[in-house]
Write an enzyme that holds these catalytic residues in place. Structure first.
Site, PDB file in Angstrom:
ATOM      1  N   GLU A  36      32.626  49.684  47.621  1.00  0.00           N
ATOM      2  CA  GLU A  36      32.148  48.356  47.227  1.00  0.00           C
ATOM      3  C   GLU A  36      30.866  48.453  46.400  1.00  0.00           C
ATOM      4  OE1 GLU A  36      33.685  45.666  47.276  1.00  0.00           O
ATOM      5  OE2 GLU A  36      35.347  46.147  48.602  1.00  0.00           O
ATOM      6  N   TYR A 119      27.869  39.601  48.868  1.00  0.00           N
ATOM      7  CA  TYR A 119      29.243  40.032  48.586  1.00  0.00           C
ATOM      8  C   TYR A 119      29.580  41.317  49.334  1.00  0.00           C
ATOM      9  CZ  TYR A 119      33.100  42.474  46.604  1.00  0.00           C
ATOM     10  OH  TYR A 119      34.259  43.188  46.505  1.00  0.00           O
ATOM     11  N   ASP A 137      34.029  37.548  44.564  1.00  0.00           N
ATOM     12  CA  ASP A 137      33.524  38.256  43.395  1.00  0.00           C
ATOM     13  C   ASP A 137      33.938  37.497  42.137  1.00  0.00           C
ATOM     14  OD1 ASP A 137      36.214  38.817  43.032  1.00  0.00           O
ATOM     15  OD2 ASP A 137      35.953  40.978  42.795  1.00  0.00           O
ATOM     16  N   CYS A 192      45.235  37.314  36.531  1.00  0.00           N
ATOM     17  CA  CYS A 192      44.408  36.170  36.111  1.00  0.00           C
ATOM     18  C   CYS A 192      43.097  36.692  35.519  1.00  0.00           C
ATOM     19  CB  CYS A 192      44.151  35.247  37.295  1.00  0.00           C
ATOM     20  SG  CYS A 192      43.428  33.650  36.850  1.00  0.00           S
ATOM     21  N   CYS A 199      49.886  34.761  32.626  1.00  0.00           N
ATOM     22  CA  CYS A 199      50.295  33.624  33.452  1.00  0.00           C
ATOM     23  C   CYS A 199      51.763  33.694  33.839  1.00  0.00           C
ATOM     24  CB  CYS A 199      49.992  32.309  32.730  1.00  0.00           C
ATOM     25  SG  CYS A 199      48.218  32.041  32.433  1.00  0.00           S
ATOM     26  N   CYS A 202      52.179  35.347  37.135  1.00  0.00           N
ATOM     27  CA  CYS A 202      51.305  34.883  38.218  1.00  0.00           C
ATOM     28  C   CYS A 202      52.097  34.154  39.300  1.00  0.00           C
ATOM     29  CB  CYS A 202      50.234  33.955  37.652  1.00  0.00           C
ATOM     30  SG  CYS A 202      49.059  33.392  38.913  1.00  0.00           S
ATOM     31  N   CYS A 208      49.189  26.123  39.689  1.00  0.00           N
ATOM     32  CA  CYS A 208      47.895  26.308  39.022  1.00  0.00           C
ATOM     33  C   CYS A 208      47.493  25.062  38.242  1.00  0.00           C
ATOM     34  CB  CYS A 208      47.978  27.512  38.086  1.00  0.00           C
ATOM     35  SG  CYS A 208      46.482  27.775  37.098  1.00  0.00           S
TER      36      CYS A 208
END
Length: 290
Positions: A36, A119, A137, A192, A199, A202, A208
């Protein structure tokens, strides 16, 4: 019965997720924490070799804590933002001193570690310990902005608002919430995306809000992209490279040779000294921190 946004994203993740070492079942909390920290503002392809080399050398917080901070800076290589190496080293020493060498699991304990922000603490709590926390994030913010709010971009971050919006999407079941957290992050990274979103691939295309609105151009406030070439950040990296690539302390002449503009070079050198990334020795040479 209609599915939820979280269920759609999690089902997509089950078939599309990348096989990354920090997601392996046997990746412990230290491995997750290292990943991370390294992944902040750095793409996966650059992180992978550094991550693997880091854990071979320092498989535990105690192993890293036993070495000098300069060793961490040298091993950080060209990942960028090298202060992260110092923070991870300080974090390892705090884990050893305050938690017996074991990465803590509670959010407040993670937040108290040096260099661990909102985060990172939530990501480690969720992905290493399976706790139900919102993990937000840039990728997650973009998915929420488009799918929920119909905006092409997320705009500048607002921590309290962003956490509340993602919390509202988390499934009640803890395990499902953790899976959704990693899944929505992966969706933003692979599908995305900021530029050229795919798209048609997705799992959220039918629900959406941005797609239903015709994918309008974003007109709100923007986060200005950071340039690199010619900046103080580039000069700091060049100066630090001299020390990382050499066998020991270097002279001022060696540092001066990497950037010809003296005012900017002096400013960059001063920043490295102030950040503790390099030290000036009594004989006038420069070295990585000890």
């Amino acid at each position: 019965m209609p599915t939820t946004l979280a269920a759609d994203v999690t089902a997509w993740y089950a078939r599309a997720a990348r096989d990354l070492p920090w997601r392996a079942p046997d990746a412990g909390p230290w491995a997750v924490l290292v990943s991370e920290v390294m992944l902040q503002q750095t793409p996966v392809r650059r992180v992978l070799p550094a991550y693997q080399a880091w854990l071979r050398r320092w498989p535990t917080p105690a192993a890293l804590a036993a070495d000098e901070p300069g060793d961490a800076v040298r091993a950080w290589g060209k990942l960028g933002y090298p202060r992260r190496a110092l923070r991870l080293h300080a974090c390892a020493r705090a884990i050893v001193a305050e938690h017996g060498g074991t990465v803590p699991r509670e959010l407040d304990e993670l937040l108290a570690l040096p260099g661990v922000g909102s985060y990172t603490a939530r990501a480690v709590a969720a992905f290493a310990f399976g706790l139900r926390h919102p993990v937000v994030d840039t990728n997650v913010r973009r998915v929420v902005a488009r799918a929920v709010h119909g905006r092409g971009e997320a705009g500048p971050p607002a921590t309290a608002r962003d956490l509340a919006e993602v919390t509202a999407l988390l499934p009640a079941d803890t395990g499902e919430a953790v899976r959704f957290s990693v899944a929505v992050m992966e969706l933003g990274a692979l599908v995305c995306t900021a530029r050229g979103p795919r798209c048609g691939e997705c799992p959220l295309i039918a629900r959406c809000a941005w797609n239903r609105a015709g994918r309008p151009e974003y007109s709100g406030p923007r986060v200005r992209p950071q340039r690199f070439a010619g900046t103080d950040r580039q000069v700091r990296g060049l100066l630090l490279d001299v020390l990382r690539e050499g066998p020991g302390p270097v002279t001022r002449t060696a540092l001066d040779a990497v950037w010809s503009e003296p005012v900017q070079r002096e400013r960059a050198l001063g920043a490295l000294l102030a950040d503790g990334l390099i030290h000036r020795l009594p004989d006038g040479r420069y070295a990585l921190p000890r």
